[in-house]
Design a protein around this motif. Structure first.
Motif, PDB file in Angstrom:
ATOM      1  N   ILE A  39      -6.521  -2.962 -16.558  1.00 34.46           N
ATOM      2  CA  ILE A  39      -7.089  -4.160 -15.972  1.00 34.46           C
ATOM      3  C   ILE A  39      -8.260  -4.703 -16.795  1.00 34.46           C
ATOM      4  N   THR A  54      -2.363  -1.203  -3.076  1.00 32.32           N
ATOM      5  CA  THR A  54      -2.890  -2.176  -4.033  1.00 32.32           C
ATOM      6  C   THR A  54      -3.660  -3.311  -3.372  1.00 32.32           C
ATOM      7  N   SER A 106      -6.341  -1.813  -8.942  1.00 31.81           N
ATOM      8  CA  SER A 106      -5.577  -1.483 -10.135  1.00 31.81           C
ATOM      9  C   SER A 106      -5.903  -0.058 -10.547  1.00 31.81           C
ATOM     10  N   GLU A 145       4.808  -0.129 -12.853  1.00 35.44           N
ATOM     11  CA  GLU A 145       3.879  -1.253 -12.741  1.00 35.44           C
ATOM     12  C   GLU A 145       4.501  -2.535 -13.288  1.00 35.44           C
ATOM     13  N   TRP A 155       0.130 -10.165  -9.688  1.00 35.60           N
ATOM     14  CA  TRP A 155      -0.267  -8.854  -9.168  1.00 35.60           C
ATOM     15  C   TRP A 155       0.791  -8.318  -8.216  1.00 35.60           C
TER      16      TRP A 155
END
Length: 133
Positions: free
Chosen positions: A18, A125, A11, A84, A30
């Motif tokens: 986070i 990620t 993150s 995001e 996620w």
């Protein structure tokens, strides 16, 4: 039966808070733009915060396989950058919990992780941990 895989889930603190999310949530959808065919229910998730204070901030388990879906409304308050929180991206459900912070330097001190992609080229990620690690 296939053994559970371990993956780091990274993150970026400029995109998603986070630390705050882990104090308020026990599950996070996620974003997983890569390794979508390799992450499965039961896999272990090591939650990694990137940046100058990089390190392990949480642990969890994959609770639902990757799927196209929007972010849950309860998660949106932790989003710091529009991409995001985008809808219709591939996400995996993680059951999560905060853990005492483990700094990047301590992880780098483990011989098997010194050349791990997360530490040498941390773009992305999801970072699988190979059996040798």
């Amino acid at each position: 039966m296939e053994q559970a895989r371990v993956c780091f889930f990274q993150s970026n603190p400029r995109l998603y808070d986070i630390d705050a999310a882990l104090t308020a949530l026990d599950r996070i959808w996620w974003r997983v733009p890569q390794y979508t065919g390799e992450v499965h229910v039961g896999d272990v998730a090591v939650l990694w915060r990137s940046g100058k204070d990089a390190g392990i901030v949480g642990l969890g388990r994959v609770a639902a396989d990757p799927q196209l879906r929007p972010m849950e409304p309860a998660e949106k308050s932790f989003v710091l950058a529009e991409e995001e929180g985008a809808d219709n991206v591939t996400r995996v459900l993680l059951r999560v919990q905060a853990v005492p912070f483990v700094p990047k330097e301590r992880v780098r001190a483990i011989a098997e992780f010194q050349q791990h992609q997360l530490l040498v080229a941390p773009r992305g990620t999801v970072f699988p941990v190979e059996k040798d690690d």
